[in-house]
Design an enzyme around this catalytic site. Structure first.
Site, PDB file in Angstrom:
ATOM      1  N   LYS A 189     -16.928 -21.288  27.233  1.00 45.99           N
ATOM      2  CA  LYS A 189     -16.150 -20.535  26.242  1.00 45.99           C
ATOM      3  C   LYS A 189     -15.340 -19.478  26.988  1.00 45.99           C
ATOM      4  O   LYS A 189     -15.882 -18.504  27.492  1.00 45.99           O
ATOM      5  CB  LYS A 189     -17.066 -19.887  25.209  1.00 45.99           C
ATOM      6  N   ARG A 209      -4.058 -18.872  16.821  1.00 43.85           N
ATOM      7  CA  ARG A 209      -5.127 -19.184  15.871  1.00 43.85           C
ATOM      8  C   ARG A 209      -4.669 -18.995  14.432  1.00 43.85           C
ATOM      9  O   ARG A 209      -5.138 -19.672  13.527  1.00 43.85           O
ATOM     10  CB  ARG A 209      -6.340 -18.286  16.158  1.00 43.85           C
ATOM     11  N   ARG A 353     -15.771 -25.336   9.588  1.00 42.89           N
ATOM     12  CA  ARG A 353     -16.790 -24.737  10.435  1.00 42.89           C
ATOM     13  C   ARG A 353     -18.101 -25.447  10.117  1.00 42.89           C
ATOM     14  O   ARG A 353     -18.906 -24.993   9.321  1.00 42.89           O
ATOM     15  CB  ARG A 353     -16.921 -23.232  10.187  1.00 42.89           C
TER      16      ARG A 353
END
Length: 496
Positions: A189, A209, A353
């Site tokens: 990440k 984003r 998600r």
């Protein structure tokens, strides 16, 4: 619209004849752009008898978007504000700032459209995730053409999201619940910004984003992507990158929101070079890959030619929790935030998600700090002091030196209680900000610490959040500047 709060304020000051100090006082009172505009323009405009027709608004907004430079945009706003009723100006300001606060979320609009057109909510939401444009979805639904909507170049789709998981064992349970060897793909990440890149017919566009185009801030990267001999849509992380390694996020921040080519920015691309690390492929040479398994998408991705500016993020295949922990530690040692874990059979689900992508991101450390400043909040926290600036102790001089600011981690009840406390213990009021007596001790978690000139300590915390109140500690027990230097492994960025 490329129309920020500074341009909006300039237009309001011109039309209302308000002084800067009075403007600030009005904004402090309401903490809302629309209500501030309505209050300032009361009795100061000359609206016609009929209200501004809604049908004329799109052309006005289109013109605002086309205009270049703050002067032209401010004059366009001034002309409109001068003939609006104050309540109209209120909602115009709210639309421009994206701050409507009417208690209506996008999900409710989706449900209403689905009910009106007799469409499954799931299908309508999927179309909205693919287009990122609820208006286009509504128009397609009107003509019964929802099925024709799909991924297209230069129309960014919402990013697939990952769910947090506290430990490696939890990841294994989520991604490999059956007994036996697991197949879990892990990626590091990175400490950058999520970026979607579209390349087709000789054109390149980069999207953030928030689905905002950011190509203008990174033309050097766009030029590097132009050299790729195939057309594609990729998902990855944009990093400040130099001499074969990622630079701290603070370096990337210097380029965000700026356009190379402006005065003073001509060499910014050379001073802070960037690299795009791709870890997924959504569209390739005219074919949508959204419903294809990650294995297939990854195979196509690895066919792209990599270079210094465009790289394919490496994958580590893990079979159990111990291997995931080892991969996590390796990522941290390389200065990355943590680990992403993915099911190789997972499709790409825009805006979702779920539990096919997971993130392991443990707090790097915690610090005991003291609150030295507070600020009035926004939105649902308007009317309470919810933004806390905190400090550590310089053990050499005994002085308190700021190291960060946090506004998450406390309950609404705790924030309300401490609002009263801080109001009674204010040393000095500076607009929305208050210097307060240093007496409230917090334990703050964070993901990394690095030298920075932003705070008096010479350090800045990455993603600080309040872990708990420490009523059991006194100010002499808070963490020190020397401890922060040990954690950062580098001297502070300012002299003391």
């Amino acid at each position: 619209l490329q129309t920020g709060w500074a341009i909006l304020k300039r237009a309001l000051l011109a039309v209302s004849g308000t002084r800067e100090a009075d403007f600030r006082a009005t904004y402090r009172k309401y903490s809302d752009s629309g209500e501030t505009a309505e209050s300032l323009l009361a009795g100061k405009t000359s609206p016609p008898a009929a209200p501004w027709p809604l049908a004329e608004a799109p052309a006005w907004f289109a013109r605002l978007a086309e205009l270049r430079g703050p002067q032209a945009k401010a004059e366009h706003l001034e002309a409109r504000f001068a003939v609006l009723r104050p309540v109209e100006a209120k909602y115009l300001a709210k639309i421009i700032t994206g701050d409507l606060r009417i208690g209506l979320k996008e999900g409710l609009v989706e449900e209403a459209l689905a009910a009106h057109f007799g469409i499954e909510v799931r299908a309508l939401r999927e179309a909205n995730m693919l287009t990122g444009d609820l208006g286009a979805v509504a128009a397609a639904a009107t003509g019964g053409e929802l099925a024709r909507l799909g991924i297209r170049t230069f129309r960014p789709v919402q990013f697939m999201l990952a769910s947090p998981e506290p430990d490696a064992e939890g990841i294994v349970k989520r991604l490999a619940p059956a007994e036996g060897e697991a197949e879990i793909w892990t990626e590091e990440k990175y400490d950058g910004i999520r970026c979607q890149v579209h390349k087709a017919q000789g054109r390149v566009a980069l999207y953030s984003r928030e689905l905002r185009e950011i190509t203008g801030q990174f033309p050097d990267l766009a030029r590097a992507v132009e050299a790729v001999p195939v057309d594609f849509i990729g998902d990855g992380e944009l990093l400040a990158w130099s001499n074969g390694k990622a630079l701290p996020f603070a370096e990337l921040q210097k380029r965000l929101g700026r356009k190379i080519g402006a005065v003073g920015d001509l060499f910014l691309g050379e001073e802070i070079p960037v690299s795009l690390w791709l870890y997924d492929l959504l569209w390739f040479e005219g074919e949508s890959l959204l419903k294809s398994p990650l294995r297939k998408r990854r195979a196509r991705l690895e066919s792209l030619p990599a270079g210094e500016r465009l790289q394919v993020a490496p994958v580590t295949r893990c079979a159990n929790a111990s291997e995931i922990d080892a991969a996590f530690l390796a990522a941290r040692q390389r200065g990355n935030e943590g680990l992403m874990a993915k099911d190789p059979a997972s499709p790409y689900q825009p805006g979702r998600r779920g539990h096919q992508w997971l993130k392991l991101k443990k707090a790097y450390a915690t610090l005991d700090v003291v609150v030295v400043g507070v600020e009035w909040g926004h939105g649902k926290r308007r009317g309470v002091l919810s933004d806390y600036t905190f400090a550590i102790r310089d053990e050499r001089s005994g002085e308190l030196r700021t190291i960060g600011k946090a506004y998450s981690g406390l309950t609404d009840a705790e924030i309300a209680e401490y609002t009263e406390y801080f109001l009674e213990h204010t040393i000095e009021e500076k607009g929305r900000y208050r210097l307060v007596e240093p007496s409230v001790i917090l334990e703050v978690a964070f993901d990394s610490i690095q030298p920075s000139t932003r705070h008096q300590s010479g350090y800045a915390l990455r993603f600080p959040r309040i872990k708990r109140l420490r009523d059991d500690k006194k100010i002499g027990e808070i963490d020190t500047l020397a401890h922060c230097q040990t954690l950062a492994g580098a001297p502070p960025a300012v002299e003391h």
